[in-house]
Design an enzyme around this catalytic site. Structure first.
Site, short mmCIF file in Angstrom:
data_model
loop_
_atom_site.label_atom_id
_atom_site.label_comp_id
_atom_site.label_asym_id
_atom_site.label_seq_id
_atom_site.Cartn_x
_atom_site.Cartn_y
_atom_site.Cartn_z
N PHE A 116 0.85 -1.19 0.00
CA PHE A 116 0.00 0.00 0.00
C PHE A 116 0.90 1.25 0.00
O PHE A 116 1.84 1.34 0.79
CB PHE A 116 -0.89 -0.04 1.24
CG PHE A 116 -2.00 0.96 1.22
CD1 PHE A 116 -3.23 0.63 0.67
CD2 PHE A 116 -1.83 2.23 1.75
CE1 PHE A 116 -4.27 1.56 0.66
CE2 PHE A 116 -2.86 3.16 1.74
CZ PHE A 116 -4.08 2.82 1.19
N ASP A 187 1.48 -5.46 8.57
CA ASP A 187 0.34 -4.56 8.42
C ASP A 187 -0.89 -5.44 8.23
O ASP A 187 -0.97 -6.22 7.27
CB ASP A 187 0.55 -3.64 7.22
CG ASP A 187 -0.54 -2.57 7.13
OD1 ASP A 187 -1.69 -2.88 7.54
OD2 ASP A 187 -0.27 -1.46 6.66
N TYR A 212 -11.38 0.92 10.47
CA TYR A 212 -12.57 1.37 9.72
C TYR A 212 -12.93 0.44 8.58
O TYR A 212 -13.93 0.64 7.93
CB TYR A 212 -12.35 2.80 9.19
CG TYR A 212 -11.03 3.01 8.46
CD1 TYR A 212 -10.88 2.63 7.14
CD2 TYR A 212 -9.94 3.58 9.13
CE1 TYR A 212 -9.66 2.80 6.49
CE2 TYR A 212 -8.72 3.75 8.48
CZ TYR A 212 -8.59 3.36 7.16
OH TYR A 212 -7.40 3.52 6.52
N LYS A 213 -12.10 -0.58 8.33
CA LYS A 213 -12.40 -1.52 7.24
C LYS A 213 -13.32 -2.62 7.78
O LYS A 213 -14.48 -2.35 8.05
CB LYS A 213 -11.10 -2.03 6.63
CG LYS A 213 -10.35 -0.90 5.89
CD LYS A 213 -8.94 -1.25 5.45
CE LYS A 213 -8.30 -0.04 4.75
NZ LYS A 213 -6.85 -0.15 4.62
N ARG A 359 -12.80 -4.37 -7.35
CA ARG A 359 -12.51 -5.02 -6.08
C ARG A 359 -13.82 -5.23 -5.30
O ARG A 359 -14.63 -4.30 -5.20
CB ARG A 359 -11.60 -4.07 -5.31
CG ARG A 359 -10.79 -4.67 -4.23
CD ARG A 359 -9.78 -3.66 -3.74
NE ARG A 359 -10.40 -2.58 -2.99
CZ ARG A 359 -9.83 -1.97 -1.94
NH1 ARG A 359 -8.63 -2.32 -1.54
NH2 ARG A 359 -10.44 -1.00 -1.31
C1 LIG Z 1 -6.10 1.12 4.32
C2 LIG Z 1 -4.63 0.99 4.42
C3 LIG Z 1 -3.84 2.05 4.89
C4 LIG Z 1 -4.44 3.40 5.22
O1 LIG Z 1 -3.75 4.05 6.23
P1 LIG Z 1 -4.46 5.27 6.99
O2 LIG Z 1 -3.36 5.92 7.71
O3 LIG Z 1 -5.49 4.67 7.90
O4 LIG Z 1 -5.11 6.14 5.98
C5 LIG Z 1 -2.48 1.83 5.04
N1 LIG Z 1 -1.92 0.64 4.71
C6 LIG Z 1 -2.66 -0.40 4.25
C7 LIG Z 1 -2.02 -1.68 3.91
C8 LIG Z 1 -4.03 -0.24 4.07
O5 LIG Z 1 -4.77 -1.23 3.57
#
Ligand SMILES: *Cc1c(COP(=O)(O)O)cnc(C)c1O
Length: 400
Positions: A116, A187, A212-213, A359
């Site tokens: 990500f 992560d 939040y997911k 997705r």
């Molecule tokens: C959703 C996601 C993020 C988002 O990070 P935020 O700081 O909450 O915006 C980061 N890394 C991964 C792997 C994600 O899926």
């Protein structure tokens, strides 16, 4: 057809009429108890108790108590090893910084080139701060183990890939990383509430994630950081803030880290968001992650079989082996963005990730087999009738 193992929990969510929501992997649906908890927090705790609420309503302890609850429900992590707060990106930065300090004679952060972006940006930023001699090395996830060396201080990987849903063998990778003496950071953004996680068995030094997911805690919900319970004494957090101090109200000019994961707290916690998370976690009481996993795979399997049978042109981008998938399924389609817009206009919400990924997230607490079949009906019409070709579906919004 896969057997029906739906989890009957729809009644615990406020679901908009006539909508099939396959985007709970981006922003989970609203659990019914959240609104009332927010109102109570604002009207009673803030409105009536005011500053006293830090003690009387337990505001000060929420980051630790919610961390313990996440640890118990989703991570198999002992009390004190998880702290909730800030955003996932910040927690990535804190974990990386701590890991680099734990291996002062090493200079490399190793990550997945498809990780990500925010995770990679955090690593790049840290490397710039550390200065000369330090570097970020990225390779495709499948090559991580062969890229390991004694230069590697920390390995940062996302267990379930946000684009394809590919799930790594976290236990095997952690062992390989620790065999070369590097620190493992997982992560778990797309893992918690989607696949069973056992940090105690895994043995990684750090894990981070968001709520939040799949955990449905709402937009802006706090992230979390886990640190293995034998480690904190040697770890000085970066972004040390007064809330992570051993005794914040001593107002000591010198920083002294608080106990265990609490040292990763930074500043004043967002109490309303924390109460939202607290209420959202109530829907998980009594849910077995094994049952959830089974239901998730059954939903994904139905979706894959039906889409491949009925939607020509869509190519599976997720691993076919269910054990190598998280709780989402992705298809590649040249007109993926427009097709997703058409799908949304027809009441089926998924999302699009560049360059061509459609997705779909499967959240068994509120999606069942009938929803999946209905979603494929709509998708088939969008594809077969070429609805994606209509002009109104071509303009891109900021958030895809
Ligand atoms: C959703 C996601 C993020 C988002 O990070 P935020 O700081 O909450 O915006 C980061 N890394 C991964 C792997 C994600 O899926």
């Amino acid at each position: 057809m896969t057997q029906n193992v739906d989890l009957p929990r729809k009644h615990l969510f406020d679901m908009p009429e006539g909508l099939i929501y396959l985007d709970g992997n981006s922003l989970g649906m609203l659990p019914k108890g959240v609104g009332a908890r927010v109102a109570e927090t604002i009207e009673q705790e803030w409105g009536q108790s005011l500053i006293r609420a830090w003690n009387s309503a337990g505001w000060m302890d929420l980051p630790r108590l919610l961390g313990d609850r996440l640890g118990r429900l989703f991570l198999n992590a002992p009390a004190g090893s998880v702290s909730v707060g800030d955003t996932l990106s910040i927690k990535v930065y804190q974990a990386l910084t701590a890991a680099m300090k734990m291996r002062p004679d090493r200079s490399v952060i190793l990550s997945d080139s498809n990780n990500f972006p925010s995770d990679l940006y955090m690593a790049q930023g840290l490397i710039q701060t550390l200065g000369q001699g330090y570097r970020l090395e990225t390779v495709p996830a499948d090559d991580i183990e062969s890229a390991l060396s004694e230069d590697v201080a920390a390995v940062l990987l996302t267990e379930v890939d946000y684009r394809t849903g590919r799930r790594l063998d976290a236990d095997r990778i952690t062992r390989a990383v620790q065999d070369v003496g590097a620190v493992m950071i997982w992560d778990l953004a797309h893992s918690l509430g989607a696949v069973p996680v056992d940090m105690t068995a895994n043995g990684a030094e750090f894990a981070v994630g968001c709520t939040y997911k799949y955990l449905n805690a709402g937009p802006g919900a706090p992230g979390f950081i886990y640190i293995r319970s034998d480690l904190p004494d040697g770890v000085q957090p970066a972004l040390a803030g007064w809330m992570g101090h051993a005794n914040p109200f001593a107002m000591d000019p010198a920083y002294e880290p608080g106990p265990a994961a609490e040292r990763f707290r930074i500043g004043t916690p967002p109490i309303v968001q924390m109460r939202m998370l607290e209420a959202a976690l109530d829907v998980w009481d009594g849910v077995s992650m094994q049952d959830l996993r089974e239901a998730s795979l059954a939903l994904s399997e139905t979706f894959i079989v039906e889409v491949e049978r009925r939607c020509p042109g869509l190519v599976l981008a997720s691993p076919r082996d269910p054990q190598r998938r998280g709780s989402q399924v992705s298809f590649r389609f040249d007109h993926g963005y427009a097709a997703m817009q058409a799908l949304i206009a027809n009441g089926v919400i998924g999302d699009f990730r560049a360059p061509d990924i459609m997705r779909f997230g499967f959240t068994p607490l509120y999606i069942d087999q009938a929803d999946v079949m209905a979603a494929v009906d709509v998708l088939e019409r969008v594809i077969v009738d070429r609805q994606w070709d209509r002009p109104e579906f071509q303009t891109r919004s900021r958030v895809t």
